[in-house]
Design a protein around this motif. Structure first.
Motif, mmCIF file in Angstrom:
data_model
loop_
_atom_site.group_PDB
_atom_site.id
_atom_site.type_symbol
_atom_site.label_atom_id
_atom_site.label_comp_id
_atom_site.label_asym_id
_atom_site.label_seq_id
_atom_site.Cartn_x
_atom_site.Cartn_y
_atom_site.Cartn_z
ATOM 1 N N UNK A 1 0.807 -1.220 0.000
ATOM 2 C CA UNK A 1 0.000 0.000 0.000
ATOM 3 C C UNK A 1 0.842 1.273 0.000
ATOM 4 N N UNK A 2 2.052 1.201 0.533
ATOM 5 C CA UNK A 2 2.922 2.389 0.530
ATOM 6 C C UNK A 2 3.418 2.700 -0.888
ATOM 7 N N UNK A 3 3.761 1.685 -1.637
ATOM 8 C CA UNK A 3 4.188 1.876 -3.030
ATOM 9 C C UNK A 3 2.997 2.319 -3.875
ATOM 10 N N UNK A 4 1.855 1.690 -3.669
ATOM 11 C CA UNK A 4 0.640 2.077 -4.400
ATOM 12 C C UNK A 4 0.268 3.529 -4.125
ATOM 13 N N UNK A 5 0.392 3.940 -2.869
ATOM 14 C CA UNK A 5 0.103 5.329 -2.484
ATOM 15 C C UNK A 5 1.054 6.288 -3.194
ATOM 16 N N UNK A 6 2.313 5.945 -3.258
ATOM 17 C CA UNK A 6 3.312 6.814 -3.869
ATOM 18 C C UNK A 6 3.080 6.971 -5.371
ATOM 19 N N UNK A 7 2.875 5.877 -6.071
ATOM 20 C CA UNK A 7 2.645 5.944 -7.520
ATOM 21 C C UNK A 7 1.351 6.692 -7.819
ATOM 22 N N UNK A 8 0.301 6.401 -7.075
ATOM 23 C CA UNK A 8 -0.981 7.091 -7.274
ATOM 24 C C UNK A 8 -0.836 8.585 -7.001
ATOM 25 N N UNK A 9 -0.047 8.933 -6.008
ATOM 26 C CA UNK A 9 0.181 10.347 -5.684
ATOM 27 C C UNK A 9 0.868 11.074 -6.836
ATOM 28 N N UNK A 10 1.925 10.494 -7.386
ATOM 29 C CA UNK A 10 2.666 11.146 -8.480
ATOM 30 C C UNK A 10 1.751 11.398 -9.669
ATOM 31 N N UNK A 11 1.001 10.409 -10.076
ATOM 32 C CA UNK A 11 0.120 10.558 -11.239
ATOM 33 C C UNK A 11 -0.994 11.560 -10.951
ATOM 34 N N UNK A 12 -1.573 11.503 -9.766
ATOM 35 C CA UNK A 12 -2.660 12.433 -9.452
ATOM 36 C C UNK A 12 -2.157 13.867 -9.295
ATOM 37 N N UNK B 1 1.393 13.629 4.476
ATOM 38 C CA UNK B 1 0.155 13.434 5.243
ATOM 39 C C UNK B 1 -0.585 12.196 4.750
ATOM 40 N N UNK B 2 -0.642 12.030 3.435
ATOM 41 C CA UNK B 2 -1.299 10.872 2.835
ATOM 42 C C UNK B 2 -0.642 9.582 3.316
ATOM 43 N N UNK B 3 0.652 9.495 3.178
ATOM 44 C CA UNK B 3 1.361 8.268 3.529
ATOM 45 C C UNK B 3 1.315 7.978 5.028
ATOM 46 N N UNK B 4 1.571 8.983 5.850
ATOM 47 C CA UNK B 4 1.538 8.785 7.301
ATOM 48 C C UNK B 4 0.130 8.390 7.763
ATOM 49 N N UNK B 5 -0.885 9.051 7.207
ATOM 50 C CA UNK B 5 -2.271 8.706 7.560
ATOM 51 C C UNK B 5 -2.592 7.263 7.177
ATOM 52 N N UNK C 1 -9.410 3.573 4.379
ATOM 53 C CA UNK C 1 -8.317 4.461 4.800
ATOM 54 C C UNK C 1 -7.951 5.419 3.672
ATOM 55 N N UNK C 2 -7.917 4.924 2.443
ATOM 56 C CA UNK C 2 -7.556 5.755 1.293
ATOM 57 C C UNK C 2 -8.578 6.870 1.085
ATOM 58 N N UNK C 3 -9.845 6.556 1.208
ATOM 59 C CA UNK C 3 -10.897 7.574 1.025
ATOM 60 C C UNK C 3 -10.810 8.639 2.121
ATOM 61 N N UNK C 4 -10.675 8.218 3.358
ATOM 62 C CA UNK C 4 -10.574 9.170 4.476
ATOM 63 C C UNK C 4 -9.358 10.082 4.295
ATOM 64 N N UNK C 5 -8.241 9.486 3.959
ATOM 65 C CA UNK C 5 -7.019 10.251 3.749
ATOM 66 C C UNK C 5 -7.186 11.259 2.616
#
Length: 127
Positions: free
Chosen positions: A35-46, A86-90, A105-109
């Motif tokens: 989920x940490x890698x998924x969060x990072x890649x999704x963040x860059x693209x978004x 904030x996204x990753x720590x949350x 968790x992803x939606x809340x964040x």
């Protein structure tokens, strides 16, 4: 009236950015990525998607010279690093310590990040 139009545009494109973020996160996490890698890649693209839509449609920046656009992008990206943290720590807190479902968790964040990103974009980048 302009202020409300800007807020409404930000909400619409914020929702679309969130859809991009959550969709990419979902596909990657279902494909076996941590989920940490998924969060990072999704963040860059978004962030790339958000910069383009915020510049053009929300804040209607008239800066079109490459140097000015690069400056806006650099500011946007640097300040969005704050939202990434904030996204990753949350996500780590909600998933690892509260045992919350990954997608909830992803939606809340993302709700928290949308509000922070609007304030940062409005006050510091697209003045």
């Amino acid at each position: 009236m302009k202020k409300y139009q800007e807020v409404c545009s930000y909400i619409i494109f914020g929702i679309l950015t969130t859809v991009v973020n959550i969709s990419i996160f979902y596909v990657l996490s279902k494909s076996g990525f941590d989920f940490k890698i998924s969060t990072t890649i999704a963040w860059v693209i978004s962030v790339l998607f958000a910069f383009i839509t915020n510049k053009k449609y929300v804040f209607k920046s008239t800066e079109n010279k490459p140097k000015s656009t690069l400056k806006e992008f650099n500011q946007f990206f640097i300040l969005r690093i704050f939202s990434y943290i904030i996204d990753l720590v949350s996500m780590i807190l909600l998933i690892n310590y509260i045992s919350m479902d990954v997608m909830i968790a992803k939606v809340i964040t993302n709700i928290i990040v949308i509000v922070l990103n609007y304030l940062i974009s409005k006050k510091l980048i697209f003045k």
